[in-house]
Enzyme design. Structure first.
Site, PDB file in Angstrom:
ATOM      1  N   CYS A 156      -6.013  -4.047  11.503  1.00 15.85           N
ATOM      2  CA  CYS A 156      -5.327  -4.111  10.209  1.00 15.85           C
ATOM      3  C   CYS A 156      -4.315  -5.249  10.146  1.00 15.85           C
ATOM      4  O   CYS A 156      -3.446  -5.378  11.001  1.00 15.85           O
ATOM      5  CB  CYS A 156      -4.637  -2.776   9.961  1.00 15.85           C
ATOM      6  SG  CYS A 156      -3.618  -2.787   8.488  1.00 15.85           S
TER       7      CYS A 156
ATOM      8  N   CYS B 272      -5.259   0.849  -6.011  1.00 20.23           N
ATOM      9  CA  CYS B 272      -4.897   1.084  -4.611  1.00 20.23           C
ATOM     10  C   CYS B 272      -3.474   0.550  -4.437  1.00 20.23           C
ATOM     11  O   CYS B 272      -3.234  -0.638  -4.651  1.00 20.23           O
ATOM     12  CB  CYS B 272      -5.881   0.353  -3.701  1.00 20.23           C
ATOM     13  SG  CYS B 272      -5.432   0.469  -1.964  1.00 20.23           S
TER      14      CYS B 272
ATOM     15  N   CYS C 131      -2.381  -0.443  13.901  1.00 23.38           N
ATOM     16  CA  CYS C 131      -3.834  -0.305  14.085  1.00 23.38           C
ATOM     17  C   CYS C 131      -4.435  -1.685  14.372  1.00 23.38           C
ATOM     18  O   CYS C 131      -4.082  -2.679  13.717  1.00 23.38           O
ATOM     19  CB  CYS C 131      -4.477   0.305  12.847  1.00 23.38           C
ATOM     20  SG  CYS C 131      -3.802   1.921  12.424  1.00 23.38           S
TER      21      CYS C 131
ATOM     22  N   CYS D 213       3.925  -2.243   8.363  1.00 22.16           N
ATOM     23  CA  CYS D 213       3.606  -0.889   8.832  1.00 22.16           C
ATOM     24  C   CYS D 213       3.961  -0.771  10.309  1.00 22.16           C
ATOM     25  O   CYS D 213       3.897  -1.748  11.038  1.00 22.16           O
ATOM     26  CB  CYS D 213       2.121  -0.609   8.620  1.00 22.16           C
ATOM     27  SG  CYS D 213       1.636   1.081   9.033  1.00 22.16           S
TER      28      CYS D 213
ATOM     29  N   GLU E  35       1.079  -5.385  -1.768  1.00 25.15           N
ATOM     30  CA  GLU E  35      -0.127  -5.635  -2.553  1.00 25.15           C
ATOM     31  C   GLU E  35      -0.563  -4.375  -3.288  1.00 25.15           C
ATOM     32  O   GLU E  35      -0.450  -3.278  -2.747  1.00 25.15           O
ATOM     33  CB  GLU E  35      -1.270  -6.038  -1.617  1.00 25.15           C
ATOM     34  CG  GLU E  35      -0.996  -7.296  -0.860  1.00 25.15           C
ATOM     35  CD  GLU E  35      -2.031  -7.543   0.241  1.00 25.15           C
ATOM     36  OE1 GLU E  35      -3.101  -6.901   0.237  1.00 25.15           O
ATOM     37  OE2 GLU E  35      -1.753  -8.377   1.096  1.00 25.15           O
TER      38      GLU E  35
ATOM     39  N   CYS F 238      -6.609  -5.277   3.536  1.00 26.42           N
ATOM     40  CA  CYS F 238      -5.242  -4.918   3.170  1.00 26.42           C
ATOM     41  C   CYS F 238      -4.237  -5.690   4.016  1.00 26.42           C
ATOM     42  O   CYS F 238      -4.321  -5.719   5.232  1.00 26.42           O
ATOM     43  CB  CYS F 238      -5.102  -3.412   3.385  1.00 26.42           C
ATOM     44  SG  CYS F 238      -3.440  -2.863   3.576  1.00 26.42           S
TER      45      CYS F 238
HETATM   46  S1  SF4 Z   1      -4.441   0.785   8.833  1.00 28.23           S
HETATM   47 FE1  SF4 Z   1      -2.759  -0.697   8.678  1.00 28.23          FE
HETATM   48  S2  SF4 Z   1      -1.474   0.068   7.003  1.00 28.23           S
HETATM   49 FE2  SF4 Z   1      -2.829   1.755   7.622  1.00 28.23          FE
HETATM   50  S3  SF4 Z   1      -1.647   2.881   9.172  1.00 28.23           S
HETATM   51 FE3  SF4 Z   1      -2.878   1.396  10.328  1.00 28.23          FE
HETATM   52  S4  SF4 Z   1      -1.525  -0.402  10.544  1.00 28.23           S
HETATM   53 FE4  SF4 Z   1      -0.660   0.876   8.928  1.00 28.23          FE
END
Ligand code: SF4
Length: 345
Positions: free
Chosen positions: A118, A104, A115, A111, A91, A329
């Site tokens: 996220c 952005c 986290c 990823c 994205e 995101c």
């Molecule tokens: S916030 Fe999401 S994209 Fe950013 S490092 Fe953590 S898991 Fe990865």
């Protein structure tokens, strides 16, 4: 598979030129076609000898991908979905404001960092984007000429894909490339220390560190990276950078109701950041499915902001943008992924 010519730095283009028997100065001609003239085919590079064009076309492709989908928010924010070479989608978001407009962009498909808050993290890791794929989100954006700022804050952890991120920044910030000012570009990280040191040594762009809690235990639950690179060690590196004096560091802090928005959190945060020339950006949480985390109410955010400001920390509350278009995101690409998988079954 042919290598992508688009996204290569001038140094890399010199090697490409040498490899097909062209003099080093031909690298500037290549860069000119790629980044100034926006050539999408080697055939258009008419000031190169025909044999060189043929050799280029045999060894390289010039891959540019248009977005496959766009969604527009009532506040003007637009989210674009780009197909990635390794499969999946990434994205890019275009966020217009009164005096500037920000792109952005993403650096990975999914990823590894996991986290808790996220959606991209929930997708898992599917692949790195090459420098050309990162730059493509800028070069193929319909609003490209209106972009004033770029943030590497989309899908993925930029410092986990450091080489490609640094190459893309080189192209963005050099006169042979797009000639943008590094002070207009911010790269975010959860704090991968060795890569962070390298980034600080090799790039003049801003750095934004995702902080989200000043307490180790709590940060570990929110961000597994805390197990490997604890915040206090991340801050020690940034303190050294602050002593060198050149760069302003920013910290990103998403506020969750009753989790990390208390006066005790503000007090501890201010204590930790003492001696670092920085700015704290307080970010409203865009809810995602499958997490108990809830956004802090506006009054809690404002109280938190005041608590930090009173302690001398420059603090701002970021506007919540694109709420009506799956703003968090990774939401849009996850939906696309689910849709494609359902269609394939
Ligand atoms: S916030 Fe999401 S994209 Fe950013 S490092 Fe953590 S898991 Fe990865």
């Amino acid at each position: 598979m042919k290598e992508n010519l688009f996204g290569k730095t001038l140094v890399e283009l010199k090697a490409v030129a040498g490899g097909i028997g062209l003099p080093a100065y031909a690298a500037r001609q290549l860069a000119d076609w790629l980044y100034r003239k926006g050539a999408t085919s080697v055939d258009r590079m008419t000031n190169l000898p025909r044999a060189a064009r043929q050799a280029l076309a045999e060894a390289y492709e010039l891959e540019r991908r248009e977005p496959t989908r766009v969604t527009e928010s009532s506040d003007g924010t637009r989210k674009y979905l780009f197909p990635a070479a390794s499969g999946g989608f990434v994205e890019a978001a275009w966020i217009p404001e009164e005096e500037r407009s920000t792109l952005c962009l993403s650096v990975q498909v999914g990823c590894k960092m996991g986290c808790l808050f996220c959606m991209t993290g929930k997708q898992g890791f599917q692949g790195h984007l090459g420098s050309g794929e990162i730059l493509n989100q800028f070069a193929s954006l319909p609003e490209r000429d209106r972009i004033t700022n770029i943030v590497y804050m989309g899908m993925g952890e930029p410092l986990d894909n450091l080489d490609q991120v640094l190459s893309s920044l080189d192209v963005l910030c050099s006169s042979y490339g797009y000639g943008l000012s590094p002070t207009r570009i911010t790269v975010s990280t959860v704090g991968i220390i060795p890569a962070m040191r390298e980034f600080l040594a090799r790039s003049r762009c801003h750095l934004a560190v995702s902080l989200h809690s000043p307490f180790e235990e709590e940060r570990r639950r929110l961000m597994p990276v805390e197990h490997v690179y604890p915040l206090r060690e991340v801050l020690a590196v940034l303190r050294e950078e602050a002593v060198r004096g050149q760069r302003r560091i920013s910290f990103e802090y998403i506020l969750w109701d009753g989790v990390n928005d208390t006066p005790g959190h503000a007090r501890e945060l201010a204590r930790l950041l003492e001696g670092i020339r920085c700015r704290v950006n307080l970010i409203p949480f865009h809810p995602i499915p499958g997490t108990p985390l809830r956004p802090s109410p506006r009054e809690s955010m404002e109280r938190f902001e005041m608590d930090l400001r009173r302690r001398g920390i420059t603090t701002t509350i970021r506007q919540s943008r694109g709420q009506d278009i799956a703003a968090a995101c990774g939401m849009l690409s996850t939906r696309e992924l689910v849709k494609r998988r359902a269609e394939a079954e």
